[in-house]
Design a protein around this motif. Structure first.
Motif, PDB file in Angstrom:
ATOM      1  N   ARG A  56      -1.954   9.140   0.622  1.00  0.00           N
ATOM      2  CA  ARG A  56      -0.852   8.811   1.526  1.00  0.00           C
ATOM      3  C   ARG A  56      -1.209   7.591   2.364  1.00  0.00           C
ATOM      4  O   ARG A  56      -2.355   7.441   2.763  1.00  0.00           O
ATOM      5  CB  ARG A  56      -0.613   9.954   2.496  1.00  0.00           C
ATOM      6  N   GLY A  57      -0.196   6.756   2.633  1.00  0.00           N
ATOM      7  CA  GLY A  57      -0.432   5.610   3.501  1.00  0.00           C
ATOM      8  C   GLY A  57       0.194   5.840   4.872  1.00  0.00           C
ATOM      9  O   GLY A  57      -0.277   5.343   5.888  1.00  0.00           O
ATOM     10  N   ASP A  58       1.279   6.627   4.896  1.00  0.00           N
ATOM     11  CA  ASP A  58       2.090   6.762   6.120  1.00  0.00           C
ATOM     12  C   ASP A  58       1.299   7.263   7.326  1.00  0.00           C
ATOM     13  O   ASP A  58       1.445   6.765   8.428  1.00  0.00           O
ATOM     14  CB  ASP A  58       3.274   7.695   5.853  1.00  0.00           C
ATOM     15  N   ASN A  59       0.426   8.252   7.104  1.00  0.00           N
ATOM     16  CA  ASN A  59      -0.272   8.831   8.263  1.00  0.00           C
ATOM     17  C   ASN A  59      -1.495   8.024   8.722  1.00  0.00           C
ATOM     18  O   ASN A  59      -2.238   8.443   9.594  1.00  0.00           O
ATOM     19  CB  ASN A  59      -0.629  10.302   8.015  1.00  0.00           C
ATOM     20  N   ASP A  95       3.300  19.400   2.504  1.00  0.00           N
ATOM     21  CA  ASP A  95       4.655  18.928   2.150  1.00  0.00           C
ATOM     22  C   ASP A  95       4.543  17.831   1.092  1.00  0.00           C
ATOM     23  O   ASP A  95       5.261  17.848   0.083  1.00  0.00           O
ATOM     24  CB  ASP A  95       5.370  18.328   3.367  1.00  0.00           C
ATOM     25  N   TYR A  96       3.630  16.880   1.324  1.00  0.00           N
ATOM     26  CA  TYR A  96       3.451  15.778   0.377  1.00  0.00           C
ATOM     27  C   TYR A  96       3.045  16.288  -0.997  1.00  0.00           C
ATOM     28  O   TYR A  96       3.521  15.803  -2.022  1.00  0.00           O
ATOM     29  CB  TYR A  96       2.459  14.734   0.924  1.00  0.00           C
ATOM     30  N   ASP A  97       2.137  17.293  -1.015  1.00  0.00           N
ATOM     31  CA  ASP A  97       1.733  17.853  -2.315  1.00  0.00           C
ATOM     32  C   ASP A  97       2.964  18.351  -3.081  1.00  0.00           C
ATOM     33  O   ASP A  97       3.072  18.171  -4.292  1.00  0.00           O
ATOM     34  CB  ASP A  97       0.780  19.047  -2.113  1.00  0.00           C
ATOM     35  N   ASN A 120       0.818  -1.214   0.000  1.00  0.00           N
ATOM     36  CA  ASN A 120       0.000   0.000   0.000  1.00  0.00           C
ATOM     37  C   ASN A 120       0.848   1.258   0.000  1.00  0.00           C
ATOM     38  O   ASN A 120       0.333   2.347   0.175  1.00  0.00           O
ATOM     39  CB  ASN A 120      -0.859   0.040   1.280  1.00  0.00           C
ATOM     40  N   TYR A 121       2.142   1.108  -0.178  1.00  0.00           N
ATOM     41  CA  TYR A 121       3.029   2.270  -0.039  1.00  0.00           C
ATOM     42  C   TYR A 121       2.775   3.318  -1.125  1.00  0.00           C
ATOM     43  O   TYR A 121       2.537   2.988  -2.275  1.00  0.00           O
ATOM     44  CB  TYR A 121       4.490   1.805  -0.104  1.00  0.00           C
TER      45      TYR A 121
END
Ligand code: GLC
Length: 420
Positions: free
Chosen positions: A183-186, A199-201, A80-81
């Motif tokens: 996003r998967g991290d959060n 930041d991700y954008d 899922n990364y």
């Protein structure tokens, strides 16, 4: 302590897949990362030399034809990364990301070879040649003007993704319209401890631009939306070139190009020294601006072993004022800085790899302080576990648990003495 040493080994073995090791065993980072692998190999070298070389060889199997060693290798395609292999859409023998990470490989290799008896010299030579090709790629494409300093073209290349170092250059970036990604991290880690959506954008915008340019290294230096000369990255590269030179000499391989470049780097990097601040600063080439954020990574310069003793002494004095009043150091960003955040990833917490790098740099320059850094770091991990990062005041652990490089470098800090 023996118990803790065994636990650290268990963390590594628990994260091990076929020939490589995940940064952690949950689904936060389900792939092989470049500098993680370097640190992990060093950890293995204390109890399983084969696994150490497996780690290095697998990473090098992902090397691109032009020499780049990617920052992520996607061995498992069903995760899922984000961004996953299909979003990057590149790679050579192994699907990968299209950017690199701090080149620690030569440094790790030298450390391992210095303490091991090597039977198969030809195999080692072939590894060294691949690492040399990687360094040549950095010199050619990340420093096309042959200035002595290399650029990073994405914040992820630094390894300290959301550091305030990048706030200036990232603010100048226009976020692509209609970005679609998840996003998967959060979902795995509390979002308060992770980078922000904005930041991700920006990360994704830069990445998409790199992909549009087919990761063509000739083009990207000029056209990338992000182009920064980072002290941390350049210090690691300078140290890596010094260690590579040593290995080239030891194994009778051609060394001239590396030797010439590192002499140039050694002179040039000193120009990033700010006499008034008594510290090193970074340079945003894209926007032609200095970056004066007090990041711990600016002290990676100690690791590069500059010959200039007076600069070394001055920065050690500045380092001693970084956050040494806190229970735990070093904070990734100096706490009195306006955009410091106590819990958020690379904006404040302690990272074990940063402490390890600085400790290596201090060892022959300020033995007493080096030992304090070493002991404090060991203590932090012993009390709070093998986590990804830690609070400087309380030691509270954040992010991934069973984090491989924390376990590896903990092992190295404890066991290195045997070989000194
Ligand atoms: C994050 C870190 C980076 C690390 C990776 C895997 O992206 O910022 O330094 O290599 O996770 O652990």
């Amino acid at each position: 302590m023996l118990n803790k040493i065994n636990q650290a080994k268990k963390v590594l073995l628990g994260n091990r897949k076929k020939g490589y090791t995940l940064p952690t065993n949950n689904n936060l980072y389900p792939a092989q990362w470049n500098w993680d692998s370097g640190f992990i190999a060093l950890g293995y070298s204390h109890f399983n030399l084969k696994y150490a070389f497996d780690e290095i060889n697998t990473l090098l199997r992902g090397q691109w034809k032009d020499g780049m060693v990617p920052h992520i290798l996607f061995h498992d395609l069903k995760t899922n990364y984000y961004p996953n292999h299909s979003v990057w859409n590149c790679g050579n023998k192994i699907k990968s990301s299209g950017i690199t990470q701090p080149p620690v490989l030569a440094i790790i290799l030298k450390k391992i070879l210095d303490k091991s008896i090597i039977k198969d010299k030809e195999k080692i030579k072939s590894i060294i040649q691949k690492v040399k090709k990687y360094h040549q790629w950095l010199m050619k494409y990340r420093d096309p003007k042959n200035s002595g300093l290399v650029s990073i073209l994405h914040p992820w290349e630094s390894g300290y993704d959301n550091s305030p170092l990048w706030d200036g250059p990232l603010n100048a970036i226009k976020i692509e319209k209609n970005l679609k990604y998840k996003r998967g991290d959060n979902k795995v880690v509390n979002p308060d401890f992770r980078p922000l959506d904005i930041d991700y954008d920006r990360y994704v915008t830069i990445k998409n631009h790199l992909r549009k340019n087919k990761y063509n290294p000739k083009k990207l230096y000029e056209t990338s939306m992000f182009n920064v000369v980072d002290v941390g990255f350049n210090s690691i590269f300078l140290k890596a070139n010094k260690d590579l030179l040593y290995l080239l000499e030891k194994f009778n391989l051609k060394k001239k190009e590396i030797q010439k470049y590192l002499i140039k780097s050694e002179n040039k990097i000193e120009k990033l020294y700010d006499k008034k601040r008594k510290s090193f600063i970074n340079y945003d080439l894209k926007n032609n601006k200095k970056i004066t954020v007090p990041s711990i990574t600016n002290y990676f310069i100690l690791f590069a072993d500059l010959k200039n003793k007076s600069i070394n002494n001055e920065i050690i004095q500045t380092l001693k004022k970084h956050n040494t009043k806190d229970n735990f150091f070093f904070s990734s960003i100096k706490p009195n800085y306006t955009r410091y955040e106590e819990k958020r990833y690379w904006r404040g917490p302690v990272w074990i790899n940063c402490n390890w790098i600085i400790y290596q740099g201090l060892k022959d320059k300020d033995k007493k302080f080096a030992q304090i850094v070493r002991n404090k770091t060991i203590d932090l991990v012993k009390k709070n576990g093998f986590y990804e990062y830690f609070n400087t005041k309380t030691g509270k652990a954040y992010g991934a648990k069973n984090f491989s490089w924390t376990a590896s470098l903990f092992l190295d800090l404890i066991l290195e003495k045997k070989y000194n």
